[in-house]
Design a protein around this motif. Structure first.
Motif, PDB file in Angstrom:
ATOM      1  N   MET A   1       0.731   3.947  -3.135  1.00 35.43           N
ATOM      2  CA  MET A   1       0.476   5.172  -2.717  1.00 35.43           C
ATOM      3  C   MET A   1       1.388   6.262  -3.453  1.00 35.43           C
ATOM      4  O   MET A   1       1.078   7.322  -3.873  1.00 35.43           O
ATOM      5  N   ASP A   2       2.507   5.814  -3.198  1.00 32.83           N
ATOM      6  CA  ASP A   2       3.756   6.602  -3.620  1.00 32.83           C
ATOM      7  C   ASP A   2       3.846   6.796  -5.096  1.00 32.83           C
ATOM      8  O   ASP A   2       4.017   7.708  -5.826  1.00 32.83           O
TER       9      ASP A   2
ATOM     10  N   SER B   1       1.197   8.882  -6.524  1.00 31.10           N
ATOM     11  CA  SER B   1       1.271  10.304  -6.102  1.00 31.10           C
ATOM     12  C   SER B   1       2.192  10.978  -7.175  1.00 31.10           C
ATOM     13  O   SER B   1       2.171  12.412  -7.120  1.00 31.10           O
TER      14      SER B   1
ATOM     15  N   CYS C   1       0.707  -1.309  -0.088  1.00 35.27           N
ATOM     16  CA  CYS C   1       0.080  -0.025   0.022  1.00 35.27           C
ATOM     17  C   CYS C   1       0.761   1.176  -0.129  1.00 35.27           C
ATOM     18  O   CYS C   1       0.611   2.188  -0.625  1.00 35.27           O
TER      19      CYS C   1
ATOM     20  N   LEU D   1      -6.162   6.272   8.676  1.00 33.50           N
ATOM     21  CA  LEU D   1      -7.218   6.022   8.200  1.00 33.50           C
ATOM     22  C   LEU D   1      -7.211   4.559   7.243  1.00 33.50           C
ATOM     23  O   LEU D   1      -7.835   3.631   7.433  1.00 33.50           O
ATOM     24  N   LEU D   2      -5.974   4.612   6.483  1.00 35.00           N
ATOM     25  CA  LEU D   2      -5.956   3.400   5.448  1.00 35.00           C
ATOM     26  C   LEU D   2      -5.496   2.220   6.435  1.00 35.00           C
ATOM     27  O   LEU D   2      -6.217   1.137   6.084  1.00 35.00           O
TER      28      LEU D   2
ATOM     29  N   ASP E   1       0.368  10.049   9.211  1.00 31.11           N
ATOM     30  CA  ASP E   1      -0.624  11.287   9.164  1.00 31.11           C
ATOM     31  C   ASP E   1      -2.001  10.692   9.248  1.00 31.11           C
ATOM     32  O   ASP E   1      -2.182   9.403   9.274  1.00 31.11           O
ATOM     33  N   ILE E   2      -3.297  11.412   9.043  1.00 26.08           N
ATOM     34  CA  ILE E   2      -4.407  11.126   9.245  1.00 26.08           C
ATOM     35  C   ILE E   2      -4.851  10.030   7.949  1.00 26.08           C
ATOM     36  O   ILE E   2      -5.488   9.042   8.266  1.00 26.08           O
ATOM     37  N   ARG E   3      -4.172  10.413   6.915  1.00 22.93           N
ATOM     38  CA  ARG E   3      -4.506   9.569   5.801  1.00 22.93           C
ATOM     39  C   ARG E   3      -4.046   8.053   5.970  1.00 22.93           C
ATOM     40  O   ARG E   3      -4.461   7.063   5.723  1.00 22.93           O
ATOM     41  N   ILE E   4      -2.697   7.977   6.430  1.00 17.36           N
ATOM     42  CA  ILE E   4      -2.179   6.860   6.527  1.00 17.36           C
ATOM     43  C   ILE E   4      -2.760   5.974   7.764  1.00 17.36           C
ATOM     44  O   ILE E   4      -3.143   4.639   7.681  1.00 17.36           O
TER      45      ILE E   4
ATOM     46  N   SER F   1      -8.559   1.154   8.166  1.00 19.69           N
ATOM     47  CA  SER F   1      -9.520   0.417   7.224  1.00 19.69           C
ATOM     48  C   SER F   1      -9.337  -0.964   6.933  1.00 19.69           C
ATOM     49  O   SER F   1     -10.139  -1.746   6.902  1.00 19.69           O
TER      50      SER F   1
END
Length: 788
Positions: free
Chosen positions: A42-43, A46, A38, A378-379, A373-376, A382
């Motif tokens: 994601m990298d 981006s 993941c 949450l991922l 961070d919040i994105r990581i 999840s």
């Protein structure tokens, strides 16, 4: 109630400690592999998406119609950007950029400091189009003066100690025809790592066109045009309007232009016959699929291990149902167990990721980090939530469905579908594992083929370095002296490298050529010894010779070019290149000057000394000491320039860096999949042994040996794995054949690739089942037959 459920879960974990630890281990490894993939995906996704106008930022591409098909080119004529802005209302802004290959660097000097730097030329709208941060200087004023340049903040700090100190200073640039003094008019923040374009120095585009006036018209393609569309403009509509532009402006090209999203240049960079066919996105999809499979395999293990211990929880289920517990309550409890195990496994997985991330970065060439961070967060949460629900749903529904009267008597309802469900899950696990094993074997075999393939030239112990600075004026003398160094076999110069970077032309004519035929010929150039240093294989004719005198009117062609031209005896025949007559003096056997993804293209070699790269071939066994002598001589000719050399062989290997990384990662993930699959098979073996305890006891009472019981249990699982093999082998053949089809030169599909993968799966299955089978066979039959 929550406290009560947590207490029951805790007691269950303590009672079935082995199952709990195996569940956590399997899910942790599966989650760790998934999280790593993941982060990588994601990298990859981006890259180039950091620009403010990313959704409206497009690159202008050109499709050129050729007899052999449509060729897609990222370069366009220099007036393209300006013309689009003037003639199409849908275009909000446009800019032309000249991207210099990263390996071609210039020397930036100030006082007694000199640093190699990457260069780029851009129009004045550059900072309005792209979101590279301009730290010092005005975006509307920079890139307007040919005598000025911009530096990255990193380069400014290296040269001057700070970005502010660099402003207004005059620096010296030594780089071919652009050598001279320039004033620093601005400082920009270095491009982020997720940018495909990296540069240290930015020059005004007018400087390039002043030095290369032939590129100003529509007859040459050297610049890359970028545009920003106005809000709510349809790309499809504007592409339809653009179809006639090139026919009106440059009919000789027989081409059309279209817009491609800027961010697509990294992931979707492959075109065939004018149609986008993929690129790196294929690897993103591949590893995303592998991550899903590994996660599902880990979830399957949880289901099998949990249901394998069903018999030991029958009374608990029966008593709780008699006391009034609803099925929903029991399902909630067992689902809660799986979620708790999943989040505990997530914590362990994060620790594993943190430990292996440096090695993972080394393999992938990335610089990934666990930034919470919040994105990581949450991922990751999840994924853990999804894993807990998927892995716990079946056990929760299964365990809560038992009839209390039956379970209190120690009896379970044995549904045929239930057995086939578990076997089907193991079949899925091993099928995926076998496909990964076959893929690893095929990829490694193809890489071995690439490394051992005869390229038609000898790349061993050949170094090259830029012909720049004062060396360019004294190259002939340098080559003469370097050849005298003990350990140097030969030395020469070459216009480009042999890994796909070369010039090309359609402007070649010969007797009998039809006017409608348009064929691209690769153009290589070097001095008299270039063919000898590369050890090209002469088929007929001769090589260039200094004894012959001026060879500028002669060329050597390869076999592919000879076939295109069609002369029965090409040596001695004349062709016209750029309206100048050239005589063919030799034909060399085809050699690979591009990757093995490409067929060998027609090419010609010119004798034109003083080219871009200096080549030196060194005798094997004395490379380090010879390199030291070459460097010493280089510094006497090129004082102030660092001696930066590369090996041809290393460059060739770099062509297949992505494939090597895929092979390594696939090997690791295949091993993980096999390991987790073994846990699943272990769970099914434990479940089966639990269910067949009485049968085993009866067989032993009737005289069956322990070995007979082991064979009985193993035979059942052997059939399950064989079904996996039969499903996986045709799928693996299709997948690997499709991957190999992307190579123009590839290995054949051997039967043993598939047989070995199936044999590995069977051996692993036998060893895994043997542990449970032997344990079950050794149980005292009296205990097996006892009823409580």
């Amino acid at each position: 109630m929550i406290k009560h459920h947590l207490l029951i879960i805790y007691r269950s974990f303590r009672k079935f400690r082995g199952t709990f630890l195996v569940n956590v281990a399997g899910l942790s490894v599966g989650l760790a592999a998934t999280l790593l993939i993941c982060l990588w995906v994601m990298d990859e996704l981006s890259v180039d998406k950091f620009h403010e106008h990313n959704d409206r930022l497009f690159q202008v591409m050109m499709n050129i119609e050729r007899p052999e098909g449509i060729e897609t080119n990222p370069s366009t004529p220099e007036p393209t950007a300006k013309t689009l802005l003037e003639e199409f209302a849908e275009i909000e802004n446009a800019v032309s950029v000249i991207q210099v290959p990263p390996r071609i660097k210039g020397l930036l000097s100030w006082e007694n400091k000199s640093i190699k730097a990457r260069q780029q030329f851009a129009g004045k709208e550059f900072f309005e189009i792209f979101s590279y941060k301009l730290l010092h200087g005005s975006g509307t004023q920079v890139l307007r003066d040919k005598n000025q340049l911009l530096l990255s903040d990193e380069m400014a700090i290296r040269l001057f100690g700070s970005a502010e100190a660099a402003l207004g200073k005059t620096v010296e640039w030594n780089g071919g025809q652009y050598t001279g003094s320039y004033s620093v008019s601005g400082i920009f923040e270095r491009a982020p790592e997720n940018s495909t374009v990296q540069f240290d120095v930015l020059f005004c585009l007018d400087l390039f066109t002043e030095k290369n006036p032939s590129y100003l018209g529509w007859s040459n393609c050297a610049s890359i045009a970028y545009v920003i569309l106005k809000e709510e403009t349809s790309v499809t509509v504007i592409n339809e309007k653009l179809k006639g532009l090139m026919k009106a402006k440059a009919p000789a090209w027989n081409s059309t232009i279209f817009l491609r999203p800027y961010a697509d240049q990294y992931l979707y960079n492959t075109y065939e016959n004018g149609v986008r066919t993929g690129g790196r996105i294929a690897y993103v999809k591949l590893f995303s699929l592998i991550a899903c499979f590994i996660l599902i395999i880990a979830c399957v293990n949880f289901m099998n291990l949990t249901t394998a211990k069903t018999a030991q929880r029958l009374k608990e289920i029966g008593v709780r149902k008699v006391m009034g517990a609803r099925r929903r309550t029991l399902a909630f409890q067992y689902l809660g167990e799986s979620l708790l195990v999943s989040f505990l496994s997530l914590a362990v997985a994060v620790l594993i990721v943190d430990l292996v991330l440096p090695e993972f970065n080394s393999i992938t060439g990335k610089n990934l980090a666990l930034a919470f961070d919040i994105r990581i967060i949450l991922l990751f949460c999840s994924i853990a939530l999804f894993t807990g629900i998927i892995s716990g749903s079946y056990p929760a529904l299964y365990l809560s469905s038992f009839n209390p009267a039956m379970v209190l008597r120690g009896k379970m309802h044995r549904a045929l579908g239930e057995l086939w469900t578990r076997k089907g899950l193991v079949v899925f696990q091993f099928a995926v594992s076998i496909i990964l094993i076959v893929a690893v074997v095929v990829v490694y075999r193809q890489l071995g083929f690439i490394q051992s393939k005869n390229l038609g030239y000898n790349r061993d112990n050949v170094i090259y370095f830029p012909n720049e600075g004062p060396l360019r004026k004294n190259l002939e003398s340098f080559l003469t002296e370097v050849k005298r160094i003990p350990g140097v076999v030969n030395a020469s110069d070459l216009s480009f490298d042999l890994t796909g970077e070369h010039a090309g032309t359609y402007s070649i004519r010969w007797e009998g050529k039809r006017p409608e035929d348009s064929v691209s010929f690769a153009n290589l150039a070097g001095d008299y010894d270039v063919a000898g240093i590369l050890e090209l294989q002469l088929k007929e004719g001769r090589f260039f010779s200094q004894e012959t005198g001026n060879e500028s009117a002669n060329i050597i062609i390869n076999e592919a070019a000879a076939r295109i031209i069609g002369f029965t005896e090409p040596v001695g025949k004349a062709v016209r290149i750029w309206e100048k007559e050239k005589q063919i003096i030799g034909v060399v056997k085809d050699f690979h000057f591009e990757s093995l993804y490409e067929n060998v293209k027609p090419c010609f070699i010119q004798c034109m000394p003083n080219q871009r790269n200096v080549l030196v071939k060194i005798r094997a066994g004395v490379v380090p000491e010879t390199l030291s002598q070459v460097e010493k001589l280089y510094k006497t000719y090129n004082a102030g320039f660092p001696f930066e050399y590369r090996f041809f062989d290393d460059d060739y290997q770099r062509l297949y860096t992505a494939e090597k990384r895929v092979a390594t990662l696939a090997a690791y993930f295949a091993a993980i999949a096999v390991m987790i699959s073994c846990l699943g098979l272990f769970a099914l073996a434990a479940f089966t042994a639990e269910k067949r305890r009485k049968e085993i006891g009866i067989r032993k009472v009737l005289g069956s040996s322990e070995w007979g019981v082991v064979l009985l249990l193993s035979a059942d699982f052997t059939g399950t794995v064989l079904v996996s093999v039969m499903i996986a082998l045709p799928l693996s053949y299709f997948i690997t054949s499709h991957w190999l089809d992307s190579f123009a030169f590839r290995i054949g599909m051997e039967w043993w690739y598939f047989v070995s993968a199936g044999a590995i799966a069977l051996l692993v299955a036998w060893f895994t089942v043997a542990a449970q089978a032997v344990r079950a066979a050794r149980v005292n039959p009296v205990k097996c037959l006892k009823e409580e």
